[in-house]
Design a protein around this motif. Structure first.
Motif, short mmCIF file in Angstrom:
data_model
loop_
_atom_site.label_atom_id
_atom_site.label_comp_id
_atom_site.label_asym_id
_atom_site.label_seq_id
_atom_site.Cartn_x
_atom_site.Cartn_y
_atom_site.Cartn_z
N GLY A 1 0.46 -8.31 3.39
CA GLY A 1 0.51 -7.08 3.05
C GLY A 1 0.97 -6.62 1.54
N GLU A 2 1.24 -7.44 0.87
CA GLU A 2 1.74 -7.28 -0.43
C GLU A 2 0.55 -7.80 -1.54
N PHE A 3 0.54 -7.08 -2.71
CA PHE A 3 -0.26 -7.42 -3.98
C PHE A 3 0.37 -7.80 -5.17
N ARG A 4 -0.46 -8.59 -5.91
CA ARG A 4 0.16 -8.92 -7.12
C ARG A 4 -1.16 -8.78 -8.21
N LEU A 5 -0.52 -8.78 -9.45
CA LEU A 5 -1.72 -8.88 -10.37
C LEU A 5 -2.41 -9.87 -10.47
N GLY A 6 -3.65 -9.79 -10.69
CA GLY A 6 -4.77 -10.77 -10.50
C GLY A 6 -5.01 -11.72 -11.75
N PRO A 7 -5.88 -12.63 -11.45
CA PRO A 7 -6.32 -13.68 -12.55
C PRO A 7 -7.01 -12.96 -13.71
N SER B 1 -7.89 6.38 -0.06
CA SER B 1 -8.53 5.99 -1.33
C SER B 1 -7.90 5.06 -1.86
N ALA B 2 -6.60 4.80 -1.78
CA ALA B 2 -5.71 3.71 -2.47
C ALA B 2 -6.17 2.53 -1.76
N HIS B 3 -6.34 2.51 -0.53
CA HIS B 3 -6.71 1.30 0.41
C HIS B 3 -7.99 0.82 -0.47
N LEU C 1 0.95 -1.16 0.04
CA LEU C 1 0.07 -0.10 0.11
C LEU C 1 0.79 1.23 -0.11
N LYS C 2 1.94 1.25 0.98
CA LYS C 2 2.75 2.34 0.91
C LYS C 2 3.49 2.74 -0.18
N SER C 3 3.98 1.61 -0.95
CA SER C 3 4.67 2.00 -2.40
C SER C 3 3.53 2.49 -3.44
N VAL C 4 2.45 1.86 -3.23
CA VAL C 4 1.56 2.22 -4.40
C VAL C 4 1.18 3.66 -3.97
N VAL C 5 0.96 4.20 -2.97
CA VAL C 5 0.68 5.58 -2.65
C VAL C 5 1.83 6.48 -3.10
N ASP C 6 3.17 5.98 -2.75
CA ASP C 6 4.27 7.00 -3.45
C ASP C 6 4.43 6.75 -4.85
N ALA C 7 3.91 5.87 -5.27
CA ALA C 7 4.11 5.65 -6.91
C ALA C 7 3.09 6.53 -7.70
#
Length: 267
Positions: free
Chosen positions: A70-76, A50-52, A37-43
């Protein structure tokens, strides 16, 4: 333009689509390595809350998925859409038979690529049966001026050579730029291009352009192998082989070099 939330939104984004644009920004950020989440917000510059919320929705719809805690990946859903996009593009379908025959004949790695956003985008790959596995993959992007297939996509486009080489090779001096332009003139005359380990140490490549019915270059094919299997003599011998395979695919796309040359004589 800066909205009340503090998020920067481009004026080019159509009014009323900012939420969609932010969601796409998040997907793009995750695809490029922002997996928390933090890196998404920073990027993206999107507010944390809102990002959450958007990430939760994207996970629910399958565009993202949970990875490590705490991490996310591209989904199916994106995987499914990616294969659908490939199947909707006639180029890989039209080229497949010719590429498979080329791979069987040479035992080397074959790529089918297009230019997208001034970079090489791999649409199809047939791994070689000897030597080291290459890092390339379908959907991977590579520089235009350091790859054989990228140079094949640039054949005849003299107005772009210097600018693109300078952009992709920061710090290159005038002699390096001049040498690249000279090589591109030679490749244009030959109708094929080479990669002499400029992109990946130990990997050499021969490439040729694919043209459509108008004669424009719309794609490129390349044959790559490790240095022991690709001495310079073999590279030169493969030039007509690659040109023949590229022309075979071009003809299936409506290309007729003889007709185009006749039209040029009449004009």
């Amino acid at each position: 333009m800066i909205e009340d939330s503090g998020t920067v939104v481009s004026d080019a984004i159509p009014q009323g689509t900012q939420t969609l644009a932010r969601g796409l920004q998040i997907v793009s950020a995750v695809a490029h390595g922002s997996t928390t989440l933090k890196s998404v917000v920073d990027a993206t510059g999107i507010g944390r809350s809102s990002a959450h919320r958007m990430i939760q929705l994207l996970v629910h719809m399958g565009y993202l998925r949970h990875g490590s805690p705490g991490e996310f990946r591209l989904g199916p859903t994106l995987i499914e859409f990616g294969f659908t996009a490939l199947n909707q593009d006639p180029l890989p379908v039209v080229a497949r038979e010719s590429l498979e025959a080329l791979a069987a004949r040479t035992q080397d790695t074959i790529h089918l690529s297009v230019e997208d956003g001034e970079s090489v985008l791999y649409l199809h790959k047939i791994p070689g049966t000897r030597g080291a596995e290459m890092r390339s993959r379908i959907g991977h992007r590579m520089p235009m001026t350091r790859t054989g297939v990228g140079k094949a996509l640039l054949l005849g486009q003299e107005d772009r050579w210097e600018r693109m080489f300078t952009a992709e090779n920061p710090g290159a001096d005038a002699s390096a730029v001049e040498a690249f332009v000279e090589r591109m003139h030679g490749y244009t005359r030959d109708g094929a291009s080479l990669d002499l380990e400029e992109n990946e140490p130990g990997i050499r490549c021969v490439a040729a352009p694919i043209r459509d019915g108008s004669g424009d270059i719309v794609a490129g094919i390349s044959l790559s192998a490790t240095r022991p299997y690709m001495p310079k003599e073999r590279m030169q011998a493969l030039v007509p082989v690659m040109k023949s395979a590229a022309r075979e695919i071009s003809v299936k796309l409506g290309y007729s070099g003889d007709r185009l040359r006749a039209d040029a004589r009449l004009s």
